[in-house]
Write an enzyme that holds these catalytic residues in place. Sequence first.
Site, PDB file in Angstrom:
ATOM      1  N   CYS A 135       5.504  12.850  -7.681  1.00  0.00           N
ATOM      2  CA  CYS A 135       4.941  12.291  -8.921  1.00  0.00           C
ATOM      3  C   CYS A 135       3.421  12.259  -8.882  1.00  0.00           C
ATOM      4  O   CYS A 135       2.819  11.335  -8.319  1.00  0.00           O
ATOM      5  CB  CYS A 135       5.491  10.887  -9.149  1.00  0.00           C
ATOM      6  N   CYS A 138       1.832   9.218 -10.475  1.00  0.00           N
ATOM      7  CA  CYS A 138       1.839   7.993  -9.657  1.00  0.00           C
ATOM      8  C   CYS A 138       0.822   8.081  -8.523  1.00  0.00           C
ATOM      9  O   CYS A 138       0.156   7.096  -8.219  1.00  0.00           O
ATOM     10  CB  CYS A 138       3.212   7.771  -9.013  1.00  0.00           C
ATOM     11  N   ASP A 139       0.741   9.225  -7.864  1.00  0.00           N
ATOM     12  CA  ASP A 139       0.031   9.297  -6.580  1.00  0.00           C
ATOM     13  C   ASP A 139      -1.217  10.191  -6.582  1.00  0.00           C
ATOM     14  O   ASP A 139      -1.933  10.241  -5.582  1.00  0.00           O
ATOM     15  CB  ASP A 139       0.997   9.814  -5.494  1.00  0.00           C
TER      16      ASP A 139
END
Length: 309
Positions: A135, A138-139
């Site tokens: 992701c 997200c990261d």
Amino acid sequence: MTGVVRKVIIIGSGPAGYTAGLYSARALLEPLMFAGYMSGGQLMLTSDIENFPGYPQGIGGPEMMMELREQAERFGLEVQDKNVERVDLNSRPYGVWVEGEEYRAESIIICTGAESIWLGVEGEEAQKGRGISTCATCDGAFFKDEEVIVVGGGDSAMEEATFLTRFAKKVTIVHRRDVFRASKVMYERAVNHEKIEIKTFKNVSSWLSDENGLTGAVLEDSRDGSKENIDCTGAFIAIGHKPITKFLEGQLETDSSGYILHKENTMTSKEGVFAAGDVVDTRYRQAITAAGMGCQAAIDAEKWLESQH
Ligand code: NAP
């Protein structure tokens, strides 16, 4: 058992689930949704949705999910942010177990979607969350001015790679063929980006790391088996998804990959059990098609419930 027998329980809360919730609430079926601990599904991890009609400037994934939920709740959808542990589809009304509590419903609409597939190669397990992710939304921000790779050749890989250029110094897309499943527009956006390089005919055969986390990958040529190392501190795997059906324990017919099969319109192999969105769809897998199928499932459930009385 908890409370009355519901007319409809909806399991899952992506665009399919919320649309099924909206339609069944407006049909006065008083639906109950188990949205999952992480409600909203995969679009909660998507930065910009540019291809959902009606949003000329695009919309953020989490924002769209909040609006879909608010719209369905306005008409009476009851949402619980809990996971379904198991279901009993062998006796009616059907059973649904959530945090040890038993709920019963005449009909069920399954909209649990799909989750990312990992490569499963040597070194991966230990580096999950220490450099390897599925992701970018997200990261990605953890990799400011670093070198990252993205594995895959579909829209997800192109989207992740393009997004990662906001942070990373260099993004290398690693794909096992030289043909890309990605749509032309997304492929071209990636291929024309100055920070993105594409390596074709390469598979990641193992991950390299030291005590600080990921340091690189061993790439194997899919034509002649030759190997080379690539340096990277971040890696994003975007090689597709698998349906989320574990809680069904094999009670519905699926294809060989586990996707639920429709028998009649959106009804599954069990009477009164419907399915919509990515848990069914191996072909389109778009927010708009999932929403459309959620609408179909709610209408099919309504008509089926009518036919029972
Ligand atoms: P996908 O289209 O199925 O592409 C998966 C990619 O991963 C393919 O290039 C495949 O290679 C590769 N792959 C699969 N298994 C692999 C393995 N073990 N090792 C190495 N490579 C592997 O999946 P997706 O990109 O997640 O897209 C899924 C759907 O969502 C599509 O319909 C897509 O259009 C949609 N989507 C849309 C958007 C958007 O419009 N904004 C964004 C993301 C996704 P091969 O081609 O060689 O099989």
